[in-house]
Design an enzyme around this catalytic site. Structure first.
Site, mmCIF file in Angstrom:
data_model
loop_
_atom_site.group_PDB
_atom_site.id
_atom_site.type_symbol
_atom_site.label_atom_id
_atom_site.label_comp_id
_atom_site.label_asym_id
_atom_site.label_seq_id
_atom_site.Cartn_x
_atom_site.Cartn_y
_atom_site.Cartn_z
ATOM 1 C CB CYS A 62 -8.069 14.734 -40.745
ATOM 2 S SG CYS A 62 -7.460 15.831 -39.449
ATOM 3 C CB CYS A 74 -15.145 10.177 -39.846
ATOM 4 S SG CYS A 74 -15.911 11.017 -41.247
ATOM 5 C CB CYS A 93 -10.800 16.600 -43.573
ATOM 6 S SG CYS A 93 -11.222 14.999 -42.860
#
Length: 239
Positions: free
Chosen positions: A228, A203, A118
């Site tokens: 995230c 994800c 991320c």
């Protein structure tokens, strides 16, 4: 507490989203941006910005792992409104190093690996997208998750040194859907398949009836932490 954020909170009080966005585009002329991931909420705000010709730069983070449906609505949005959506990509060298060392799916192996991915694909490009700006518009809504119910429609982002404004923060999902239907706004069809929150394809999964709005994001991790890092801990202006 940021005096600027306090000022914006007072100035936008009582205004509808378009009125608030218009005011902010004047206050922060040339230094205001909107981040879109082409979800329901973001499409509503993009419509408000583009149809009112507001001088707010719209950008997205092209992680390289998006759904085909996301690319479709991205392209369709540009076709309909005839306005650019600026793309920010991760740095090629960082992606190459990570994938070469750990493989293309390292994010499933640990929270640390997922945060690394991320960080490379989202956080670093976001920093570049926000650099030099003083106001960041987002599509965050209060009911999206428990973490977001304690926020405010105006925040001070200490890490990026700017004001964050969430124009439809108090809207319900039904209100968002009604607006999209009323103005025939293009939206991601994954929403019709049980995806209320759409991120990178590896994800994100559909949610089951009764599950939290963000249960489909990083579903293999702690269910209480579904961010995230794009929207970190900010200084909240009291509601």
């Amino acid at each position: 507490m940021s005096e600027l954020a306090e000022h914006i909170k007072k100035e936008t009080a009582g205004l509808n989203p378009v009125e608030a966005l218009t005011l902010l585009s004047d206050i922060f002329h040339g230094e205001i941006v909107f981040s879109s991931s082409f979800g329901w909420e973001d499409q509503v705000i993009t419509h408000m910005i583009f149809t009112n010709n507001l001088p707010i730069k719209v950008f997205t983070l092209e992680t390289g792992r998006l759904f085909p449906e996301t690319y479709y609505v991205w392209n369709r949005t540009m076709e309909i409104y005839g306005t650019p959506v600026h793309a920010y990509y991760p740095q090629t060298e960082l992606v190459e190093q990570m994938v070469s060392a750990k493989g293309p799916s390292s994010f499933y192996e640990s929270v640390e690996n997922r945060k690394e991915c991320c960080g490379i694909r989202k956080i670093e490009p976001l920093k570049r997208a926000l650099a030099g700006n003083k106001c960041w518009i987002t599509g965050i809504r209060a009911e999206q998750s428990a973490n977001r119910q304690d926020m405010s429609n105006v925040e001070w982002d200490e890490g990026n040194n700017l004001v964050k404004f969430h124009p439809i923060y108090s809207w319900t999902l039904d209100e968002v859907k009604e607006y999209i239907k009323k103005y025939n706004i293009p939206y991601n069809t994954l929403h019709d398949k049980g995806f209320p929150s759409i991120g990178c394809a590896p994800c994100t999964r559909a949610v089951q009836p009764g599950e939290d709005f963000r249960a489909g994001r990083w579903w293999w991790e702690d269910q209480s932490k579904k961010e995230c890092g794009l929207h970190g801990v900010n200084e909240v202006i009291e509601k």
